[in-house]
Design an enzyme around this catalytic site. Structure first.
Site, short mmCIF file in Angstrom:
data_model
loop_
_atom_site.label_atom_id
_atom_site.label_comp_id
_atom_site.label_asym_id
_atom_site.label_seq_id
_atom_site.Cartn_x
_atom_site.Cartn_y
_atom_site.Cartn_z
N HIS A 68 -27.07 -14.60 -2.61
CA HIS A 68 -28.40 -14.07 -2.27
C HIS A 68 -28.28 -12.99 -1.20
O HIS A 68 -27.49 -13.13 -0.26
CB HIS A 68 -29.41 -15.16 -1.91
CG HIS A 68 -29.20 -15.87 -0.61
ND1 HIS A 68 -29.70 -15.39 0.57
CD2 HIS A 68 -28.57 -17.02 -0.31
CE1 HIS A 68 -29.40 -16.23 1.55
NE2 HIS A 68 -28.70 -17.22 1.05
N ASP A 185 -25.04 -15.39 6.01
CA ASP A 185 -25.77 -16.15 4.99
C ASP A 185 -26.78 -15.20 4.37
O ASP A 185 -27.81 -14.94 4.98
CB ASP A 185 -26.44 -17.36 5.64
CG ASP A 185 -27.45 -18.05 4.76
OD1 ASP A 185 -27.44 -17.81 3.55
OD2 ASP A 185 -28.27 -18.82 5.29
N GLU A 219 -34.04 -16.44 -1.93
CA GLU A 219 -33.41 -17.73 -1.60
C GLU A 219 -33.98 -18.31 -0.33
O GLU A 219 -34.24 -19.50 -0.24
CB GLU A 219 -31.89 -17.55 -1.47
CG GLU A 219 -31.12 -18.88 -1.48
CD GLU A 219 -31.05 -19.57 -0.13
OE1 GLU A 219 -30.72 -20.77 -0.10
OE2 GLU A 219 -31.33 -18.94 0.93
N HIS A 320 -28.22 -19.37 10.43
CA HIS A 320 -29.58 -18.91 10.74
C HIS A 320 -29.73 -18.45 12.19
O HIS A 320 -30.84 -18.28 12.69
CB HIS A 320 -30.65 -19.95 10.37
CG HIS A 320 -30.88 -20.05 8.89
ND1 HIS A 320 -31.90 -20.78 8.34
CD2 HIS A 320 -30.23 -19.46 7.85
CE1 HIS A 320 -31.86 -20.66 7.01
NE2 HIS A 320 -30.85 -19.87 6.70
ZN ZN Z 1 -27.96 -18.87 2.12
#
Ligand code: ZN
Length: 344
Positions: A68, A185, A219, A320
């Site tokens: 993603h 991420d 996502e 995150h």
């Molecule tokens: Zn992810």
């Protein structure tokens, strides 16, 4: 993995990270992906809702790998009487580790303004309550680097509710090969997938199964993998960040193979095949159960597709937040994909 492909992987990672792409603002990264894949000789497709898929060739048992390219971010929720902005988080943005980050506010007519996420009244020498708990509703705001002292001033810049707030990723690679940035991420895995596509094209290698990539764009808000899967696809494999933290075996230098996360159990046989591919390749891997995690391929199953599903990805610490992985983690992830699809 040849050095020229390692070099490409790190270069394309940096270029992916330079493009702001919070969920909902992915037009620019879509154009980038289309150009990159076409440049390799592929014919990528786009999804109406946002997303890029591409058939990399090969015959039989079609498999699709997901990465993603959407990220966390914010939307302007309130223009305060001071002219500062309160934000509504896009995805799991955390006020504690975003405070003091530089941001760009992008308006609907394409203007960009710089600012900083700060606690309100941020001067330690002025505010006795400067260390109060942080949250986006009350005290963390975007201080615009513009001459504004009122809501009207800010509105006069063309800033409106719903405009996107994009955080600076702060990408860097250290002398020991650690990669630090926001939004590894899942741009780290997306860089691995692009590198695999480039390898197949340049070396004229055909994978042993019909292989597809899907770069999903929702996502972080939970529905990236719900659409865009051709009926022929038998297996979907998310290549997304592997968890690193207390109680888990994975480090940033490893590839994580996930048999279970909080969203559920991954397909038993497909997970075994991924473990076998890691062993065959001599990849440094860890099997870990993720305590607080859901992936795009679980969304695929919930959307009703009859496919097997699996999850692998490079170890990412401080997810995150200001994230960290390592070149070895990306290389090990690449090795598993290569080993799974190509007999050497
Ligand atoms: Zn992810």
């Amino acid at each position: 993995m040849e050095q020229k492909y390692v070099d490409y992987m790190l270069d394309v990672l940096e270029r992916l990270l330079e493009i702001p792409s919070p969920s909902g603002y992915t037009g620019r990264i879509t154009e980038f992906l289309l150009k990159e894949l076409r440049g390799m000789g592929y014919e990528p497709n786009t999804l109406r809702k946002g997303g890029v898929t591409v058939d990399l060739g090969g015959e039989g048992s079609p498999v699709m790998f997901f990465g993603h390219v959407d990220t966390l971010g914010g939307a302007v929720a309130t223009i305060k009487s001071s002219g500062a902005l309160m934000l509504s988080n896009i995805g799991g943005l955390n006020p504690n580790n975003t405070e003091t980050e530089n941001v760009i506010v992008i308006t609907r007519d394409g203007q960009e303004y710089e600012g900083t996420l700060q606690v309100a009244n941020a001067s330690t020498h002025v505010n006795p309550n400067v260390n109060n708990p942080r949250n986006f509703r009350d005290n963390v705001e975007v201080l615009l680097d513009e001459f504004v002292t009122s809501a009207a001033d800010t509105e006069a810049l063309g800033i409106q509710h719903g405009d996107f707030i994009c955080l600076e990723p702060r990408f860097r690679i250290t002398s020991k090969g650690y990669i630090k940035s926001r939004f590894l991420d899942d741009k780290a895995s997306s860089a691995v997938l692009l590198t695999f596509a480039k390898y197949l094209a340049e070396e004229k290698v055909t994978p042993k199964r019909n292989t597809w990539l899907s770069f999903t764009m929702f996502e972080e808000i939970g529905h990236g993998g719900a659409t865009g899967i051709p009926d022929i696809i038998e297996d979907v494999i998310a290549v997304d960040m592997g968890c690193v933290g207390q109680g888990l075996k994975c480090t940033e230098r490893m590839v994580s193979i996930c048999p279970k996360d909080s969203g559920g159990i991954y397909h038993y046989d497909l997970t075994n095949e991924l473990i076998a591919a890691a062993k065959k390749a001599g990849a440094d891997y860890a099997l870990d159960v993720y305590p607080m995690y859901g992936s795009d391929v679980e969304v695929t199953l919930r959307a009703g597709f009859d496919v097997r599903h699996g999850l692998i990805g490079p170890g990412v610490y401080a997810s995150h937040g200001y994230e960290r992985t390592h070149i070895d983690g990306l290389k090990n992830t690449y090795k598993v994909i290569h080993s799974y699809l190509i007999d050497d």
